[in-house]
Scaffold this active site. Sequence first.
Site: not given
Length: 167
Positions: A95, A138-139, A142
């Site tokens: 990250c 993953h994004e 966020h």
Amino acid sequence: MKTLADLLLLGDPRLYETCAPVLEAELPLVAGWVADLHAVMEDIRATYRFGRGIAAPQLGIMKRLVYLNVDRPLVLINPELVEMSAATFELWDDCMSFPNLLVRVRRHQQVRVRYRDANWQPQTWQVEDASLAELLQHECDHLDGVLCTMRALDPQAFRWRPTPSGA
């Protein structure tokens, strides 16, 4: 223009917040946000030798916006993972908000994402490639205030990334 110094780092409380949707009326702001995301991602690539995607909250832009640049730039406005495969795999995730730390996580091998493009047109993308599916998960995490550290497989699922030569 934002720089690497503007990147929120692990521990910043904003990284744990849920982002608000981008409104159609905010579309004129998206190009500037994307330019900032691109600039910081290029700084990360130059400094740490990794980076395929970045989410707006990593720069304190608390909006549901993701910028990817794998083979070409791609803007995902209000992305939503609408389907994820039952099949999963493990990987060492990284990250930009903690560039020297790797975290062992489990991700789905395939996903389907719905989003709006930079022209506010609705899009659906069926991602069969596990590496891209992992990146999207993953994004999108966020945008919900979830870091890969929170998805660690166990307490030993952390390791330092070797420092690239020249960094």
